[in-house]
Scaffold this motif. Structure first.
Motif, mmCIF file in Angstrom:
data_model
loop_
_atom_site.group_PDB
_atom_site.id
_atom_site.type_symbol
_atom_site.label_atom_id
_atom_site.label_comp_id
_atom_site.label_asym_id
_atom_site.label_seq_id
_atom_site.Cartn_x
_atom_site.Cartn_y
_atom_site.Cartn_z
ATOM 1 N N GLU A 13 0.994 -1.068 0.010
ATOM 2 C CA GLU A 13 0.063 -0.006 -0.022
ATOM 3 C C GLU A 13 0.937 1.396 0.086
ATOM 4 N N GLY A 14 0.327 2.317 -0.130
ATOM 5 C CA GLY A 14 0.920 3.659 -0.177
ATOM 6 C C GLY A 14 1.652 3.762 -1.444
ATOM 7 N N ALA A 15 2.852 4.601 -1.530
ATOM 8 C CA ALA A 15 3.602 4.451 -2.321
ATOM 9 C C ALA A 15 4.360 3.508 -3.042
ATOM 10 N N ASP A 16 4.485 2.420 -2.119
ATOM 11 C CA ASP A 16 5.096 1.239 -2.588
ATOM 12 C C ASP A 16 4.250 0.056 -3.178
ATOM 13 N N ALA A 17 2.773 0.394 -3.410
ATOM 14 C CA ALA A 17 1.721 -0.719 -3.977
ATOM 15 C C ALA A 17 2.052 -0.925 -5.098
ATOM 16 N N LYS A 18 2.093 -2.238 -5.538
ATOM 17 C CA LYS A 18 2.122 -2.812 -7.004
ATOM 18 C C LYS A 18 0.779 -3.470 -7.086
#
Length: 328
Positions: A60-65
């Motif tokens: 989640e957040g900026a790291d969500a793929k």
């Protein structure tokens, strides 16, 4: 004040045709026409389905793929709440911060995202898509509304959008809502400048403008009334504002977001008259400014315009700004 169309996310913009029809020109042409009074009903009320349910979100957040399994068919607009938030339900008219990714459903390639915003977060004004940005061909705002409306703040949502034309791919709009943003300027008060129009705020933050004695300015003058500590508005940014405009000649109001349910307006800085543009660019989010402009920076001698040869005054609360790459 708007000059020419702007499409923020062209793929999402085209896909919103599948959700709702956006219609013609707004009037008056002084600033972008805000949405009407906030609506607590669900505008699109999209169901979940096999296409949106198949979307895989890792993290989640900026790291969500975000990925879509091979063979997934998307033939209709669908919405799946991947993770439900704990906040209040969102509705058209809310101003929220969010992260998003627009993903090609066939390749899982990220076509667009909120990465241009500070910390990968952008403000979004949830809208019915029917009045606020009528002079744009279509915008991403209704797609955001269809994605997150009636879902609790803090939710992660996947909106499946079928192909908009033969040969094109379906898309996934993945959105994480973060927080509700203030709809009035939140900055620190600044001492007023002598000779400029004075502004008083009511309990809701709505401004009353008093024109000073004396002649109208011959050059545009901008005064900061509240200084915010948010991002700086750059040329071409999509800004979210509250505003009120009056004529210098008699103090009469000709346009105001406050008169339409106090729902903010949203438009590019390059789509408004020169004096309004000068009031926005270089300011920080959270600021409130008053601008007094002569006719040359307003509507000049535009024959037949109600503001022909008028000096104008605006009070503007700057609520959000998003860097935008202009299409076309």
């Amino acid at each position: 004040m708007r000059k020419r169309p702007l499409i923020v996310l062209s793929t999402v913009a085209a896909a919103t045709l599948l959700l709702a029809g956006c219609s013609g020109d707004a009037a008056p042409d002084s600033t972008a026409d805000p949405t009407s009074t906030p609506n607590t009903a669900c505008m699109a009320d999209l169901p979940s389905g096999a296409g949106s349910d198949a979307v895989v979100v890792d993290g989640e957040g900026a790291d969500a793929k975000v990925s879509v399994p091979a063979g997934t068919e998307i033939t209709a607009a669908e919405r799946t709440v991947v993770k439900e938030g704990s906040g209040d339900d969102l509705h058209a008219g809310d101003l929220v911060s969010l992260r998003y990714q627009l993903v090609d459903a066939a390749t899982s390639e990220v076509l667009a995202s909120s990465s241009l915003g500070p910390d990968g977060v952008v403000p979004a004004l949830l809208s019915s898509g029917q009045s606020q940005q009528q002079n744009y061909d279509l915008t991403q705002e209704f797609a955001f509304t269809a994605a997150v409306e009636c879902a609790p703040l803090g939710s992660q949502v996947a909106l499946a959008l079928p192909p908009v034309q033969d040969g094109s791919n379906a898309n996934i709009l993945y959105v994480e809502t973060i927080e509700k943003l203030p709809t009035t300027a939140s900055g620190e008060d600044v001492d007023p400048v002598e000779g400029m129009p004075t502004v008083e705020l009511d309990d809701e933050g709505a401004p009353t403008i008093t024109i000073p004695d004396g002649d109208a300015p011959t050059e545009t003058e901008v005064e900061t009334l509240k200084k915010g500590d948010g991002p700086v508005v750059q040329s071409g940014d999509l800004v979210t504002v509250q505003y009120r405009g009056v004529k210098w000649s008699d103090g009469s109001e000709f346009d105001s977001s406050w008169g339409r349910g106090a729902v903010p307006a949203q438009f590019p800085t390059t789509g408004v008259v020169t004096g309004f543009k000068m009031a926005l660019e270089g300011q920080t989010v959270g600021s409130q400014v008053v601008v007094a402009m002569p006719p040359k920076d307003g509507y000049g001698a535009s024959e037949g315009n109600e503001l022909q040869n008028e000096s104008l005054v605006f009070v503007v609360d700057i609520l959000g700004t998003t860097p935008i790459a202009q299409a076309g």
